[in-house]
Design a protein around this motif. Structure first.
Motif, mmCIF file in Angstrom:
data_model
loop_
_atom_site.group_PDB
_atom_site.id
_atom_site.type_symbol
_atom_site.label_atom_id
_atom_site.label_comp_id
_atom_site.label_asym_id
_atom_site.label_seq_id
_atom_site.Cartn_x
_atom_site.Cartn_y
_atom_site.Cartn_z
ATOM 1 N N TYR A 19 0.831 -1.203 0.000
ATOM 2 C CA TYR A 19 0.000 0.000 0.000
ATOM 3 C C TYR A 19 0.866 1.254 0.000
ATOM 4 O O TYR A 19 0.667 2.169 -0.821
ATOM 5 C CB TYR A 19 -0.933 -0.012 1.212
ATOM 6 N N ARG A 20 1.838 1.283 0.887
ATOM 7 C CA ARG A 20 2.668 2.484 0.973
ATOM 8 C C ARG A 20 3.572 2.627 -0.246
ATOM 9 O O ARG A 20 3.845 3.748 -0.692
ATOM 10 C CB ARG A 20 3.438 2.464 2.289
ATOM 11 N N GLU A 21 4.017 1.516 -0.802
ATOM 12 C CA GLU A 21 4.804 1.600 -2.030
ATOM 13 C C GLU A 21 3.978 2.207 -3.157
ATOM 14 O O GLU A 21 4.484 3.003 -3.956
ATOM 15 C CB GLU A 21 5.317 0.215 -2.429
ATOM 16 N N MET A 22 2.704 1.842 -3.226
ATOM 17 C CA MET A 22 1.830 2.428 -4.238
ATOM 18 C C MET A 22 1.822 3.949 -4.120
ATOM 19 O O MET A 22 1.940 4.673 -5.131
ATOM 20 C CB MET A 22 0.406 1.900 -4.074
ATOM 21 N N LEU A 23 1.713 4.459 -2.902
ATOM 22 C CA LEU A 23 1.689 5.907 -2.698
ATOM 23 C C LEU A 23 3.042 6.539 -3.026
ATOM 24 O O LEU A 23 3.124 7.527 -3.767
ATOM 25 C CB LEU A 23 1.312 6.217 -1.249
ATOM 26 N N PHE A 24 4.111 5.967 -2.485
ATOM 27 C CA PHE A 24 5.427 6.592 -2.636
ATOM 28 C C PHE A 24 5.946 6.554 -4.071
ATOM 29 O O PHE A 24 6.786 7.365 -4.447
ATOM 30 C CB PHE A 24 6.447 5.915 -1.711
ATOM 31 N N ARG A 25 5.444 5.618 -4.872
ATOM 32 C CA ARG A 25 5.889 5.520 -6.267
ATOM 33 C C ARG A 25 4.921 6.235 -7.233
ATOM 34 O O ARG A 25 5.065 6.105 -8.456
ATOM 35 C CB ARG A 25 6.048 4.060 -6.678
ATOM 36 N N ALA A 26 3.977 6.976 -6.696
ATOM 37 C CA ALA A 26 3.100 7.811 -7.541
ATOM 38 C C ALA A 26 3.883 9.074 -7.881
ATOM 39 O O ALA A 26 3.800 10.101 -7.204
ATOM 40 C CB ALA A 26 1.807 8.137 -6.801
ATOM 41 N N ASP A 27 4.669 8.997 -8.953
ATOM 42 C CA ASP A 27 5.682 10.020 -9.220
ATOM 43 C C ASP A 27 5.139 11.430 -9.338
ATOM 44 O O ASP A 27 5.701 12.373 -8.775
ATOM 45 C CB ASP A 27 6.452 9.668 -10.505
ATOM 46 N N GLU A 28 4.045 11.617 -10.072
ATOM 47 C CA GLU A 28 3.529 12.977 -10.261
ATOM 48 C C GLU A 28 3.108 13.591 -8.939
ATOM 49 O O GLU A 28 3.427 14.747 -8.641
ATOM 50 C CB GLU A 28 2.347 12.969 -11.228
ATOM 51 N N ALA A 29 2.406 12.802 -8.131
ATOM 52 C CA ALA A 29 1.962 13.303 -6.828
ATOM 53 C C ALA A 29 3.146 13.645 -5.942
ATOM 54 O O ALA A 29 3.226 14.726 -5.350
ATOM 55 C CB ALA A 29 1.072 12.270 -6.139
ATOM 56 N N MET A 30 4.085 12.720 -5.843
ATOM 57 C CA MET A 30 5.206 12.893 -4.924
ATOM 58 C C MET A 30 6.128 14.034 -5.352
ATOM 59 O O MET A 30 6.584 14.823 -4.524
ATOM 60 C CB MET A 30 5.993 11.586 -4.825
ATOM 61 N N LYS A 31 6.414 14.118 -6.648
ATOM 62 C CA LYS A 31 7.371 15.132 -7.106
ATOM 63 C C LYS A 31 6.776 16.534 -7.163
ATOM 64 O O LYS A 31 7.493 17.522 -6.962
ATOM 65 C CB LYS A 31 7.917 14.743 -8.481
ATOM 66 N N SER A 32 5.485 16.619 -7.418
ATOM 67 C CA SER A 32 4.872 17.931 -7.624
ATOM 68 C C SER A 32 4.142 18.486 -6.407
ATOM 69 O O SER A 32 4.015 19.710 -6.266
ATOM 70 C CB SER A 32 3.887 17.863 -8.799
ATOM 71 N N HIS A 33 3.643 17.598 -5.530
ATOM 72 C CA HIS A 33 2.731 18.071 -4.484
ATOM 73 C C HIS A 33 3.098 17.661 -3.056
ATOM 74 O O HIS A 33 2.490 18.167 -2.111
ATOM 75 C CB HIS A 33 1.310 17.565 -4.784
ATOM 76 N N ILE A 34 4.064 16.770 -2.889
ATOM 77 C CA ILE A 34 4.410 16.267 -1.555
ATOM 78 C C ILE A 34 5.836 16.685 -1.198
ATOM 79 O O ILE A 34 6.792 16.331 -1.886
ATOM 80 C CB ILE A 34 4.277 14.731 -1.474
ATOM 81 N N SER A 35 5.978 17.443 -0.124
ATOM 82 C CA SER A 35 7.299 17.924 0.301
ATOM 83 C C SER A 35 7.921 17.052 1.386
ATOM 84 O O SER A 35 9.130 17.115 1.624
ATOM 85 C CB SER A 35 7.185 19.362 0.823
ATOM 86 N N ALA A 49 10.889 -1.502 -0.446
ATOM 87 C CA ALA A 49 9.873 -1.830 -1.439
ATOM 88 C C ALA A 49 10.056 -3.282 -1.889
ATOM 89 O O ALA A 49 11.020 -3.952 -1.518
ATOM 90 C CB ALA A 49 9.999 -0.891 -2.629
ATOM 91 N N ALA A 50 9.137 -3.762 -2.727
ATOM 92 C CA ALA A 50 9.193 -5.150 -3.188
ATOM 93 C C ALA A 50 10.500 -5.460 -3.915
ATOM 94 O O ALA A 50 10.981 -6.599 -3.868
ATOM 95 C CB ALA A 50 7.998 -5.440 -4.093
ATOM 96 N N ASP A 51 11.105 -4.454 -4.574
ATOM 97 C CA ASP A 51 12.360 -4.694 -5.297
ATOM 98 C C ASP A 51 13.595 -4.462 -4.436
ATOM 99 O O ASP A 51 14.723 -4.489 -4.934
ATOM 100 C CB ASP A 51 12.427 -3.821 -6.553
ATOM 101 N N GLY A 52 13.385 -4.219 -3.122
ATOM 102 C CA GLY A 52 14.511 -4.058 -2.202
ATOM 103 C C GLY A 52 14.974 -2.633 -1.995
ATOM 104 O O GLY A 52 15.870 -2.382 -1.180
ATOM 105 N N THR A 53 14.381 -1.666 -2.697
ATOM 106 C CA THR A 53 14.768 -0.262 -2.520
ATOM 107 C C THR A 53 14.196 0.281 -1.219
ATOM 108 O O THR A 53 12.992 0.184 -0.993
ATOM 109 C CB THR A 53 14.244 0.602 -3.682
ATOM 110 N N PRO A 54 15.029 0.849 -0.333
ATOM 111 C CA PRO A 54 14.495 1.423 0.901
ATOM 112 C C PRO A 54 13.463 2.511 0.605
ATOM 113 O O PRO A 54 13.647 3.321 -0.313
ATOM 114 C CB PRO A 54 15.735 2.011 1.581
ATOM 115 N N PHE A 55 12.376 2.525 1.370
ATOM 116 C CA PHE A 55 11.361 3.561 1.184
ATOM 117 C C PHE A 55 11.953 4.958 1.321
ATOM 118 O O PHE A 55 11.556 5.889 0.612
ATOM 119 C CB PHE A 55 10.222 3.367 2.185
#
Length: 341
Positions: free
Chosen positions: A48-64, A77-83
């Motif tokens: 669930y949290r990976e879905m949010l954190f990998r929403a690139d447009e939202a994260m890069k444009s609107h989340i500080s 994340a599922a591929d081993g990348t730290p959140f």
């Protein structure tokens, strides 16, 4: 080079961006998952949290910045990348909830005290090493005809101040969150009562912060909006904005770099409308933005439904809500923009 608290706070208050509160405890996120019939596990919480954190447009444009739960701060994340690395790559600041929850306060019926100060200095060191650059601590203030008592407000304010001082010593920006409840018991208080309690609470909080030698320039305030109780909702958007700004101008020093509001039981649209009205309608000495949990996530959770094939739909829903909140943080949200989505 040592990072300055003031610079971290400024990054958190970037114009048109705000904070994603993804710091739900395991018990709380379990309740959220219950609404979509999904069992809470380490894997489902990660997905669930990976879905949010990998929403690139939202994260890069609107989340500080993103407020994390301890499990999530150290999770990959599922591929081993730290959140933490995913959040940083999006240009956002990782943060961490450090309190251990509000517990009944001895001798104060109906009121709570937030715990978590024991061992906090050592925990903050490990959080800093893991990448956290800000933290959050929530004090809960009950409202009724007779509550809160001075004793409970004072105790919670002292805890907030002690936490904030420890954070700053560790190189971490403290988010100071005194939440005046809108949905407590009985929850039928007026907006006038909310304003009275919020003003008193903030006066005491800032007195305690001064006594604890907390640098105002290196903190963020996360207050509740001045709003009537959940069972007595009558105030208009304009009234909420007017009352909230009036209380903040009376109590919050201009040295504080930013105010990031909690949504506190408001609906998604209410939280967005109230924020936009404050920023559009008033000359403010501080930057203002959002620090929302449910008000940012509900639509995404409902679209996702715990299914891999719905990840893109969940991200679209999250991006839309983040965009609406980003517009509100610039005073530019309008109701018809919701219909156009």
């Amino acid at each position: 080079m040592t990072e300055r608290l003031e610079d971290i706070a400024a990054a958190m208050m970037a114009k048109g961006q705000g904070l994603l509160a993804a710091d739900e405890s395991t018990a709380t996120i379990g309740k959220r998952f219950d609404t979509i019939g999904l069992a809470s596990s380490e894997t489902s919480r990660r997905d669930y949290r990976e879905m949010l954190f990998r929403a690139d447009e939202a994260m890069k444009s609107h989340i500080s910045g993103v407020i994390l739960y301890e499990e999530t701060l150290f999770q990959t994340a599922a591929d081993g990348t730290p959140f933490v690395d995913i959040i940083r790559a999006a240009g956002a600041v990782p943060g961490i909830k450090v309190d251990t929850g509000a517990k009944p306060m001895a001798k104060f019926p109906g009121e709570t005290i937030t715990e978590g100060l024991d061992g906090l200095a050592d925990r903050l060191k490990s959080y800093y090493e893991a990448g956290a650059r800000f933290a959050k601590w929530r004090g809960v203030i009950a409202v009724s005809d007779t509550l809160p008592t001075f004793g409970s407000v004072k105790a919670n304010a002292q805890a907030l101040a002690r936490y904030a001082a420890l954070c700053q010593e560790a190189g971490i920006v403290p988010i100071v969150e005194p939440e005046v409840l809108m949905d407590g018991t009985p929850g039928d208080h007026s907006i006038e009562r909310s304003a009275e309690v919020t003003e008193e609470t903030l006066r005491i909080v800032f007195a305690e912060l001064a006594d604890a030698r907390v640098s105002l320039e290196g903190m963020i305030l996360k207050p509740s909006m001045v709003i009537d109780g959940k069972k007595a909702r009558k105030a208009s958007v304009e009234q909420v904005a007017e009352r909230t700004v009036a209380v903040l101008k009376r109590t919050v020093p201009s040295a504080v770099p930013g105010i990031a509001f909690l949504s506190g039981g408001q609906s998604t649209e209410e939280a967005t409308a109230h924020l936009s009205a404050m920023i559009a309608g008033y000359d403010l000495p501080w930057a203002m933005t959002f620090s929302y949990g449910r008000a940012l996530q509900t639509e995404a959770l409902n679209a996702w439904q715990g299914k891999a094939e719905n990840v893109a739909a969940g991200q679209r829903a999250f991006t839309h809500r983040a965009r609406m909140c980003g517009l509100a943080a610039q005073g530019g949200w309008k109701k018809d923009l919701e219909k156009a989505a």
